[in-house]
Design a protein around this motif. Structure first.
Motif, short mmCIF file in Angstrom:
data_model
loop_
_atom_site.label_atom_id
_atom_site.label_comp_id
_atom_site.label_asym_id
_atom_site.label_seq_id
_atom_site.Cartn_x
_atom_site.Cartn_y
_atom_site.Cartn_z
N ASN A 167 -2.09 14.72 6.34
CA ASN A 167 -1.24 13.53 6.49
C ASN A 167 -1.67 12.62 7.64
N THR A 168 -2.97 12.59 7.90
CA THR A 168 -3.54 11.60 8.79
C THR A 168 -4.44 10.71 7.95
N PHE A 169 -4.76 9.55 8.47
CA PHE A 169 -5.72 8.69 7.77
C PHE A 169 -6.56 7.93 8.78
N LYS A 170 -7.74 7.56 8.32
CA LYS A 170 -8.64 6.76 9.14
C LYS A 170 -8.59 5.33 8.61
N THR A 171 -8.60 4.39 9.53
CA THR A 171 -8.73 2.98 9.17
C THR A 171 -10.16 2.59 9.49
N LEU A 172 -10.85 2.04 8.54
CA LEU A 172 -12.24 1.67 8.71
C LEU A 172 -12.37 0.17 8.42
N LEU A 173 -12.74 -0.60 9.44
CA LEU A 173 -12.97 -2.03 9.26
C LEU A 173 -14.47 -2.24 9.19
N SER A 207 -0.99 8.37 10.88
CA SER A 207 -0.23 9.25 10.00
C SER A 207 0.26 8.53 8.74
N TRP A 208 0.47 9.32 7.66
CA TRP A 208 1.00 8.80 6.41
C TRP A 208 1.88 9.86 5.75
N ALA A 209 2.76 9.42 4.83
CA ALA A 209 3.63 10.33 4.09
C ALA A 209 4.09 9.67 2.80
N VAL A 210 4.51 10.51 1.85
CA VAL A 210 5.08 10.04 0.58
C VAL A 210 6.42 10.73 0.40
N THR A 211 7.43 9.97 -0.04
CA THR A 211 8.74 10.56 -0.31
C THR A 211 8.92 10.74 -1.80
N LYS A 212 9.90 11.56 -2.18
CA LYS A 212 10.15 11.85 -3.59
C LYS A 212 10.53 10.61 -4.38
N ASP A 213 11.11 9.63 -3.72
CA ASP A 213 11.52 8.41 -4.42
C ASP A 213 10.41 7.36 -4.45
N SER A 214 9.15 7.83 -4.32
CA SER A 214 7.96 6.99 -4.48
C SER A 214 7.77 5.93 -3.40
N PHE A 215 8.14 6.27 -2.18
CA PHE A 215 7.85 5.39 -1.06
C PHE A 215 6.70 5.97 -0.26
N PHE A 216 5.79 5.10 0.14
CA PHE A 216 4.60 5.47 0.90
C PHE A 216 4.75 4.87 2.30
N THR A 217 4.64 5.70 3.32
CA THR A 217 4.76 5.23 4.69
C THR A 217 3.47 5.53 5.43
N HIS A 218 2.93 4.52 6.09
CA HIS A 218 1.77 4.74 6.97
C HIS A 218 1.97 3.91 8.22
N ASN A 219 1.90 4.61 9.36
CA ASN A 219 2.13 3.99 10.68
C ASN A 219 3.44 3.22 10.74
N GLY A 220 4.50 3.77 10.15
CA GLY A 220 5.82 3.17 10.22
C GLY A 220 6.10 2.10 9.19
N LEU A 221 5.11 1.65 8.44
CA LEU A 221 5.32 0.64 7.39
C LEU A 221 5.66 1.35 6.09
N LYS A 222 6.86 1.11 5.57
CA LYS A 222 7.33 1.76 4.35
C LYS A 222 7.15 0.80 3.18
N SER A 223 6.42 1.27 2.15
CA SER A 223 6.14 0.46 0.96
C SER A 223 6.50 1.24 -0.30
N LYS A 224 6.93 0.53 -1.32
CA LYS A 224 7.23 1.14 -2.62
C LYS A 224 5.92 1.28 -3.39
N ILE A 225 5.69 2.46 -3.97
CA ILE A 225 4.52 2.65 -4.84
C ILE A 225 4.88 2.09 -6.20
N ILE A 226 4.20 1.02 -6.60
CA ILE A 226 4.47 0.37 -7.88
C ILE A 226 3.76 1.11 -9.01
N THR A 227 2.49 1.42 -8.81
CA THR A 227 1.70 2.16 -9.80
C THR A 227 0.59 2.91 -9.07
N ILE A 228 0.14 4.00 -9.69
CA ILE A 228 -0.92 4.80 -9.05
C ILE A 228 -1.69 5.57 -10.12
N ASN A 229 -3.01 5.67 -9.93
CA ASN A 229 -3.85 6.52 -10.75
C ASN A 229 -5.03 6.98 -9.91
#
Length: 134
Positions: free
Chosen positions: A61-67, A85-107
């Motif tokens: 649950n860590t991630f690297k940012t590469l510019l 850091s990053w995490a995913v909740t059961k209700d399909s929300f993705f959080t990385h560095n405190g920014l919470k986003s809804k997962i619209i689609t994924i493959n």
């Protein structure tokens, strides 16, 4: 009675073998070696001094940012690389560095996130496309 039990047993075996385990959201997001998610934000808010922003999500649950920035002599090279850091909740929300986003689609090759800009109230959509970088 034995015929009924045998039929039930055969149905249970068929059910067990026909069920295919689906990937978890985390399994879609985690990168393999040299795999990165190229980030595209709509509306475009990425700093213009960089040619690309990439994330590499790890199992811990860590991630690297590469510019990346192009250099005529050296090709493309990383100029910034840190762990966050990053995490995913059961209700399909993705959080990385405190920014919470809804997962619209994924493959396996892409996923789309949506979140509301706290300053403007507009929705920002982030598209992540999987790429290999050596």
């Amino acid at each position: 009675m034995k015929k009924h039990t045998l039929t039930l047993l055969i149905l249970m075996i068929c059910f067990l073998f026909s069920c295919k385990r689906q990937k978890t959201l985390e399994e879609y997001i985690i990168n393999g070696e040299n795999e990165y998610w190229a980030v595209w934000v709509l509306p475009d808010t990425i700093d213009k001094m960089f040619d690309g922003k990439y994330y590499q999500f790890q199992k811990d649950n860590t991630f690297k940012t590469l510019l990346m920035r192009k250099n005529e002599l050296l090709g493309i090279h990383p100029i910034f690389n840190k762990k966050n850091s990053w995490a995913v909740t059961k209700d399909s929300f993705f959080t990385h560095n405190g920014l919470k986003s809804k997962i619209i689609t994924i493959n396996d090759d892409a996923f789309v996130l949506s979140n509301e800009d706290t300053l403007t109230g507009e929705y920002i959509h982030t598209i992540l496309l999987k790429e290999k970088i050596d």
